[in-house]
Design an enzyme around this catalytic site. Structure first.
Site, mmCIF file in Angstrom:
data_model
loop_
_atom_site.group_PDB
_atom_site.id
_atom_site.type_symbol
_atom_site.label_atom_id
_atom_site.label_comp_id
_atom_site.label_asym_id
_atom_site.label_seq_id
_atom_site.Cartn_x
_atom_site.Cartn_y
_atom_site.Cartn_z
ATOM 1 N N LYS A 120 15.181 17.223 -8.462
ATOM 2 C CA LYS A 120 16.087 17.496 -7.330
ATOM 3 C C LYS A 120 17.417 18.070 -7.801
ATOM 4 O O LYS A 120 17.996 18.929 -7.156
ATOM 5 C CB LYS A 120 16.320 16.228 -6.503
ATOM 6 C CG LYS A 120 15.066 15.778 -5.798
ATOM 7 C CD LYS A 120 15.346 14.898 -4.610
ATOM 8 C CE LYS A 120 14.048 14.716 -3.822
ATOM 9 N NZ LYS A 120 14.176 13.866 -2.669
ATOM 10 N N LYS A 201 3.482 17.587 -4.122
ATOM 11 C CA LYS A 201 3.369 16.600 -3.044
ATOM 12 C C LYS A 201 3.927 17.145 -1.726
ATOM 13 O O LYS A 201 4.829 17.993 -1.730
ATOM 14 C CB LYS A 201 4.067 15.279 -3.429
ATOM 15 C CG LYS A 201 5.568 15.301 -3.374
ATOM 16 C CD LYS A 201 6.147 13.883 -3.354
ATOM 17 C CE LYS A 201 7.623 13.949 -2.966
ATOM 18 N NZ LYS A 201 8.123 12.839 -2.222
ATOM 19 N N LYS A 204 9.429 16.809 2.601
ATOM 20 C CA LYS A 204 10.283 17.347 3.664
ATOM 21 C C LYS A 204 11.257 18.386 3.107
ATOM 22 O O LYS A 204 11.820 19.177 3.846
ATOM 23 C CB LYS A 204 11.034 16.234 4.372
ATOM 24 C CG LYS A 204 11.941 15.453 3.460
ATOM 25 C CD LYS A 204 12.547 14.276 4.178
ATOM 26 C CE LYS A 204 13.093 13.269 3.198
ATOM 27 N NZ LYS A 204 12.825 11.904 3.556
HETATM 28 P P1 ATP Z 1 10.873 14.255 -0.018
HETATM 29 O O1 ATP Z 1 10.500 14.562 -1.433
HETATM 30 O O2 ATP Z 1 9.757 14.482 0.927
HETATM 31 O O3 ATP Z 1 12.192 14.845 0.393
HETATM 32 P P2 ATP Z 1 11.434 11.492 -0.573
HETATM 33 O O4 ATP Z 1 10.355 10.982 -1.493
HETATM 34 O O5 ATP Z 1 12.769 11.703 -1.111
HETATM 35 O O6 ATP Z 1 10.963 12.776 0.160
HETATM 36 P P3 ATP Z 1 11.602 9.442 1.503
HETATM 37 O O7 ATP Z 1 11.525 9.927 2.905
HETATM 38 O O8 ATP Z 1 12.735 8.621 1.196
HETATM 39 O O9 ATP Z 1 11.467 10.691 0.706
HETATM 40 O O10 ATP Z 1 10.240 8.717 1.127
HETATM 41 C C1 ATP Z 1 9.803 7.644 1.864
HETATM 42 C C2 ATP Z 1 8.533 7.074 1.303
HETATM 43 O O11 ATP Z 1 7.464 7.998 1.451
HETATM 44 C C3 ATP Z 1 8.586 6.742 -0.191
HETATM 45 O O12 ATP Z 1 7.926 5.511 -0.404
HETATM 46 C C4 ATP Z 1 7.837 7.865 -0.843
HETATM 47 O O13 ATP Z 1 7.255 7.472 -2.064
HETATM 48 C C5 ATP Z 1 6.792 8.149 0.205
HETATM 49 N N1 ATP Z 1 6.315 9.533 0.119
HETATM 50 C C6 ATP Z 1 7.069 10.651 0.178
HETATM 51 N N2 ATP Z 1 6.302 11.747 0.077
HETATM 52 C C7 ATP Z 1 5.015 11.300 -0.047
HETATM 53 C C8 ATP Z 1 3.747 11.957 -0.187
HETATM 54 N N3 ATP Z 1 3.659 13.269 -0.215
HETATM 55 N N4 ATP Z 1 2.638 11.196 -0.283
HETATM 56 C C9 ATP Z 1 2.714 9.846 -0.253
HETATM 57 N N5 ATP Z 1 3.883 9.154 -0.129
HETATM 58 C C10 ATP Z 1 5.017 9.868 -0.018
#
Ligand code: ATP
Ligand code: LTN
Length: 333
Positions: A120, A201, A204
């Site tokens: 990030k 993965k 968002k």
């Molecule tokens: P992003 O990378 O999508 O911006 P993040 O991991 O920073 O997201 P959060 O919204 O805080 O986002 O994640 C919430 C939960 O969802 C966490 O437990 C994370 O591990 C899980 N998660 C996020 N993306 C995935 C995915 N593609 N598959 C399974 N679990 C996920």
């Protein structure tokens, strides 16, 4: 003396950032696991707004998203009568413990290993110190509540491992305070992949909305995204992460939403093509979203604010007690 059942239940803690639309990956990897756990454990689910501000947020949008994330929790099936739901910034012990761990446990060498920061942070020109320190605040979240289990997607496992390291180091250097938590990751669904690129993965923060199905996408839009999802070479519908990563991802999503296991799906689609699988999955996803969104739209902001206030009031004494014990060990009580 007979133990109250409540006393022997393990504690579960997890959180989501109010920093963008939540997607099917968040639901299948994390939220659906939380829902299953709430009958069995003492569950605490947080909206981690202090984590969200590690990158710039538009203030009005952030206030809106905090409430929307709670509505997503509720629509997923989290029951505020069973589980505590609260907003991280409502309990000051989180930032206090985070500072203490920064000084007493966390080392630059630990944080330099964090792959999420590398991914990030590397993309940005100007990176906040908070983004670098993000895992320490996450450790504080978890450790304040004597957490046993942290249900997350697999991208967060490294952060839970760091939490264990910080807790063990503090306990060793200052005396026993923290319980050592464990991550809980789904066997299937821990890493839902992007629809436009099955090597990354679902996220968002992906550059294109074709990557993810937002939980707030219209069912029609979601069906379109499934039908446009990339596929693999060949035509056989088979779970094979190496040779067929895209089809395997669609099968995992299908299996988790429908409750039909993957080998059964393979049999059902034996003489069919990718188009058939996509049509049926599009239908399944649309049905899921339609039901989800009816629930999502049924909660008012007032209800959500009340749930957050009650949650924080209920859980604050636990956090404050852990913080008191930590300060005592440090000699600053
Ligand atoms: P992003 O990378 O999508 O911006 P993040 O991991 O920073 O997201 P959060 O919204 O805080 O986002 O994640 C919430 C939960 O969802 C966490 O437990 C994370 O591990 C899980 N998660 C996020 N993306 C995935 C995915 N593609 N598959 C399974 N679990 C996920
Ligand atoms: N970093 C997590 C969100 C998070 C969290 C937590 C998850 C913050 N504090 C404590 C579990 C436990 C993420 O999903 N991006």
């Amino acid at each position: 003396m007979e133990l109250d059942k409540q006393d022997i239940k393990k504690t579960v803690f997890s959180g989501v950032q109010p920093s963008g639309v939540l997607h099917l990956g968040n639901y299948l990897g994390a939220l659906s696991q939380w829902v299953e756990m709430q009958n069995q454990y003492n569950c605490i689910f947080c909206v981690v707004d202090y984590h969200a501000i590690t990158v710039k947020q538009e203030p009005k949008e952030l206030s809106r998203r905090i409430l929307d994330v709670v509505k997503i929790y509720l629509a997923s099936g989290i029951n505020p009568e069973q589980a505590v739901i609260f907003q991280q910034s409502d309990i000051t012990a989180h930032t206090e413990l985070s500072w203490i761990l920064n000084c007493a446990s966390a080392r630059l060498a630990d944080l330099n290993k964090m792959t999420q920061f590398k991914e990030k942070g590397a993309k940005k020109e100007s990176v906040s110190v908070g983004l670098y320190d993000y895992p320490v605040l996450m450790a504080a979240d978890i450790l304040l509540y004597n957490t046993d289990i942290v249900p997350v997607g697999d991208d967060q496992v490294q952060h839970v491992e760091l939490t264990r390291t910080l807790a063990e180091r503090f306990n060793r250097d200052y005396g026993q305070v923290f319980k050592i938590p464990e991550a809980s990751v789904r066997k299937q669904g821990a890493r839902i992949m992007g629809l436009d690129d099955p090597s990354k993965k679902m996220s968002k923060s992906a550059s294109s909305p074709a990557n993810y199905i937002a939980l707030t996408d219209s069912p029609e839009m979601a069906a379109k995204k499934i039908k446009r999802a990339v596929t693999d070479s060949g035509s056989e519908i088979k779970f094979d992460l190496k040779k067929k990563p895209a089809i395997s991802n669609l099968l995992v999503i299908f299996s988790l939403l429908s409750g039909i296991n993957i080998s059964e799906l393979e049999t059902n689609y034996k003489n069919k093509g990718y188009g058939d699988l996509k049509n049926d999955l599009a239908e399944e996803v649309s049905k899921f979203l339609r039901e989800f969104q009816i629930k999502y739209n049924s909660f008012t902001d007032e209800e959500v604010k009340r749930i957050l206030k009650d949650g924080a009031d209920k859980i604050r004494p636990v956090a404050n007690e852990t913080l008191r014990r930590v300060k005592e060990k440090l000699g600053i009580n």
